[in-house]
Scaffold this motif. Structure first.
Motif, PDB file in Angstrom:
ATOM      1  N   ILE A 224      -1.169 -64.148 -54.156  1.00 38.06           N
ATOM      2  CA  ILE A 224      -0.796 -62.832 -53.653  1.00 38.06           C
ATOM      3  C   ILE A 224      -1.994 -62.336 -52.843  1.00 38.06           C
ATOM      4  O   ILE A 224      -3.113 -62.259 -53.358  1.00 38.06           O
ATOM      5  N   TYR A 225      -1.769 -62.027 -51.577  1.00 36.04           N
ATOM      6  CA  TYR A 225      -2.839 -61.572 -50.699  1.00 36.04           C
ATOM      7  C   TYR A 225      -2.707 -60.053 -50.525  1.00 36.04           C
ATOM      8  O   TYR A 225      -1.649 -59.556 -50.139  1.00 36.04           O
ATOM      9  N   ILE A 226      -3.776 -59.318 -50.806  1.00 38.23           N
ATOM     10  CA  ILE A 226      -3.769 -57.859 -50.731  1.00 38.23           C
ATOM     11  C   ILE A 226      -4.654 -57.463 -49.558  1.00 38.23           C
ATOM     12  O   ILE A 226      -5.836 -57.842 -49.494  1.00 38.23           O
ATOM     13  N   TYR A 227      -4.115 -56.703 -48.619  1.00 41.77           N
ATOM     14  CA  TYR A 227      -4.835 -56.432 -47.386  1.00 41.77           C
ATOM     15  C   TYR A 227      -4.514 -55.023 -46.878  1.00 41.77           C
ATOM     16  O   TYR A 227      -3.571 -54.368 -47.322  1.00 41.77           O
ATOM     17  N   ASP A 228      -5.333 -54.571 -45.942  1.00 37.80           N
ATOM     18  CA  ASP A 228      -5.076 -53.315 -45.244  1.00 37.80           C
ATOM     19  C   ASP A 228      -5.426 -53.520 -43.774  1.00 37.80           C
ATOM     20  O   ASP A 228      -5.571 -54.665 -43.317  1.00 37.80           O
ATOM     21  N   LYS A 229      -5.595 -52.428 -43.039  1.00 40.96           N
ATOM     22  CA  LYS A 229      -5.833 -52.551 -41.596  1.00 40.96           C
ATOM     23  C   LYS A 229      -7.160 -53.232 -41.277  1.00 40.96           C
ATOM     24  O   LYS A 229      -7.381 -53.664 -40.148  1.00 40.96           O
ATOM     25  N   ASP A 230      -8.061 -53.319 -42.267  1.00 47.07           N
ATOM     26  CA  ASP A 230      -9.350 -53.964 -42.055  1.00 47.07           C
ATOM     27  C   ASP A 230      -9.336 -55.451 -42.431  1.00 47.07           C
ATOM     28  O   ASP A 230     -10.330 -56.142 -42.215  1.00 47.07           O
ATOM     29  N   GLY A 231      -8.257 -55.923 -43.035  1.00 45.15           N
ATOM     30  CA  GLY A 231      -8.171 -57.339 -43.364  1.00 45.15           C
ATOM     31  C   GLY A 231      -7.866 -57.580 -44.832  1.00 45.15           C
ATOM     32  O   GLY A 231      -7.549 -56.657 -45.589  1.00 45.15           O
ATOM     33  N   ILE A 232      -7.976 -58.840 -45.238  1.00 43.95           N
ATOM     34  CA  ILE A 232      -7.679 -59.250 -46.616  1.00 43.95           C
ATOM     35  C   ILE A 232      -8.824 -58.821 -47.512  1.00 43.95           C
ATOM     36  O   ILE A 232      -9.977 -59.194 -47.312  1.00 43.95           O
ATOM     37  N   LYS A 233      -8.507 -58.041 -48.548  1.00 41.25           N
ATOM     38  CA  LYS A 233      -9.521 -57.512 -49.451  1.00 41.25           C
ATOM     39  C   LYS A 233      -9.569 -58.269 -50.779  1.00 41.25           C
ATOM     40  O   LYS A 233     -10.619 -58.352 -51.408  1.00 41.25           O
ATOM     41  N   ALA A 234      -8.428 -58.753 -51.235  1.00 44.11           N
ATOM     42  CA  ALA A 234      -8.377 -59.369 -52.563  1.00 44.11           C
ATOM     43  C   ALA A 234      -7.227 -60.359 -52.628  1.00 44.11           C
ATOM     44  O   ALA A 234      -6.292 -60.312 -51.828  1.00 44.11           O
ATOM     45  N   THR A 235      -7.310 -61.261 -53.589  1.00 46.50           N
ATOM     46  CA  THR A 235      -6.203 -62.167 -53.884  1.00 46.50           C
ATOM     47  C   THR A 235      -6.022 -62.244 -55.396  1.00 46.50           C
ATOM     48  O   THR A 235      -6.947 -61.978 -56.162  1.00 46.50           O
ATOM     49  N   LEU A 236      -4.821 -62.597 -55.781  1.00 45.29           N
ATOM     50  CA  LEU A 236      -4.489 -62.872 -57.175  1.00 45.29           C
ATOM     51  C   LEU A 236      -3.554 -64.066 -57.198  1.00 45.29           C
ATOM     52  O   LEU A 236      -2.778 -64.263 -56.245  1.00 45.29           O
ATOM     53  N   PRO A 237      -3.570 -64.878 -58.235  1.00 44.67           N
ATOM     54  CA  PRO A 237      -2.588 -65.958 -58.311  1.00 44.67           C
ATOM     55  C   PRO A 237      -1.200 -65.384 -58.540  1.00 44.67           C
ATOM     56  O   PRO A 237      -1.045 -64.369 -59.239  1.00 44.67           O
TER      57      PRO A 237
END
Length: 296
Positions: A256-269
Motif C-alpha cells: 500500500i503506497y501512501i502519498y500526497d502532492k509531494d510524493g510517496i511518504k510511506a508504505t505498508l504491506p
C-alpha cells in the motif's frame, strides 16, 4: 497513459511494462468526527510499536518509508536501453528517510517517546486500519468479478463511508494505461494498480540453401505487458491537498503506497489490512480499533 518497454535478444525477448494512473479532484476537509482516545504507531512492516490510550485524539501513524526510488519502483529495470516508457509517464517522487533515522524513530516509539521531535518529524498519519480493509475488500471483490486490466477505487468521506467504482478497461496490447476518474471530492482517495500480465509471441522464419539440404533458422520475440505497482507522477499531481492510497495488487508481496502532492511518504504491506493487531510487549495497551471512521 503510462508504459515502458524492454527488449532482450535470446532468441529475442521484449518486455513492456504498463503503468497506471488516476485523475483525482480533492476539496473537502474532515470535520465533526467522533473518535475514541487511542493512537496506534506502526513501522513500515506494519508491526504495532506502541499504543497510546491517552492520546489527545485518536489516530494511527506509520514511520516514513526508508525505501529508495529504486526499491519502490523495482519493477522498472534500470540502465536498460530496451526500456521504453509510455507517453507522458513518470514515477511519483519518493520522500524517504534514511535507514538509520527509521531505526532511531522506531526505538523511540517502542520506548514511549512519541512526542520526541524526531518522531513527530518522521511519522505519517494513516487511515483507521478497518477503513483500509474496506478499501481493499472493495478492490478485491471487483477484481474477482471484473476484468484484471482495470483500476478500482473511490474516496473516503468524513463520516467513514467508503465509495467504490471501476475505471475504464485498458487495452494493454495497444500500450494504453489503466485509468480511473474520481469525480467525488474528499481528502482521501484510493485506487488499485493491477497485477495483470500479457505475453505476445511472434516468430520470424528464414531459410538458407545449399546443394544437399534446406536449413531453417527461426527467431522469436516475447513481449510481456504488465502494470507497475507504485503511484505515477500523475497520481501525485492529481491528489491536490488530499492523501492518496495506491494498492499494488501483486499475487505476493503487494504494498500500500501512501502519498500526497509531494510524493510517496510511506508504505505498508497489503497483508497489514488482513491481520489483527498482535501486542508485542507490555507497552501495547489495547488490541483493537473500535471505529470505522477514517482520520488524517
Amino acid at each position: 497513459m503510462n508504459l515502458y518497454l524492454f527488449s532482450r535478444q535470446f532468441i529475442k525477448h521484449s518486455f513492456f511494462i504498463l503503468l497506471s494512473f488516476s485523475v483525482l479532484h480533492p476539496d473537502v476537509v474532515f470535520a465533526n468526527i467522533a473518535w475514541n482516545d487511542t493512537a496506534y504507531y506502526f513501522n513500515e512492516r506494519g508491526q504495532l510499536l506502541w499504543c497510546d490510550v491517552h492520546a489527545a485524539q485518536p489516530n494511527s501513524y506509520v514511520i516514513k518509508t526508508k525505501k529508495t526510488n529504486n526499491e519502490i519502483f523495482q519493477d522498472i529495470p534500470l540502465n536498460d536501453a530496451s526500456v521504453q516508457l509510455s507517453a507522458d509517464y513518470d514515477t511519483a517522487l519518493v520522500s524517504n528517510i534514511s535507514r538509520s533515522t527509521a531505526r532511531r524513530v522506531a526505538w523511540l516509539i517502542r520506548h514511549g517517546k512519541i512526542n520526541d521531535p524526531l518522531v513527530l518529524e518522521n511519522i505519517v498519519p494513516i487511515l483507521d486500519k478497518r477503513i483500509m480493509r474496506r478499501m481493499y475488500d472493495n478492490i478485491i471483490s471487483r477484481c474477482t468479478s471484473g476484468n484484471a486490466h482495470q483500476e478500482h477505487g473511490g474516496v473516503v468521506y468524513p463520516d467513514g463511508r467508503v465509495t467504490c467504482i471501476t475505471g475504464e478497461l485498458s487495452d494493454a496490447e495497444e500500450m494504453e494505461g489503466a485509468s480511473l476518474y474520481l469525480k467525488q471530492k474528499a481528502l482521501v482517495y484510493y485506487h488499485s494498480h493491477p497485477d495483470a500480465c500479457i505475453e505476445q509471441r511472434t516468430a520470424d522464419r528464414g531459410d538458407a540453401h545449399n546443394p544437399n539440404r534446406v536449413q531453417f533458422s527461426q527467431t522469436s520475440e516475447v513481449k510481456t505487458i504488465s502494470y507497475v505497482q507504485g503511484p505515477s507522477r500523475q497520481d501525485q499531481e492529481s491528489v491536490g491537498e488530499g492523501t492518496g492510497y495506491v494498492f499494488g495488487i501483486k499475487t505476493s508481496g503487494g504494498l500500500i503506497y501512501i502519498y500526497d502532492k509531494d510524493g510517496i511518504k510511506a508504505t505498508l504491506p497489503v497483508a497489514f489490512v488482513k491481520r489483527s493487531y498482535k501486542p508485542s510487549g507490555k507497552q501495547i495497551k489495547k488490541k483493537r480499533i473500535d471505529t470505522y471512521v477514517a482520520g488524517l
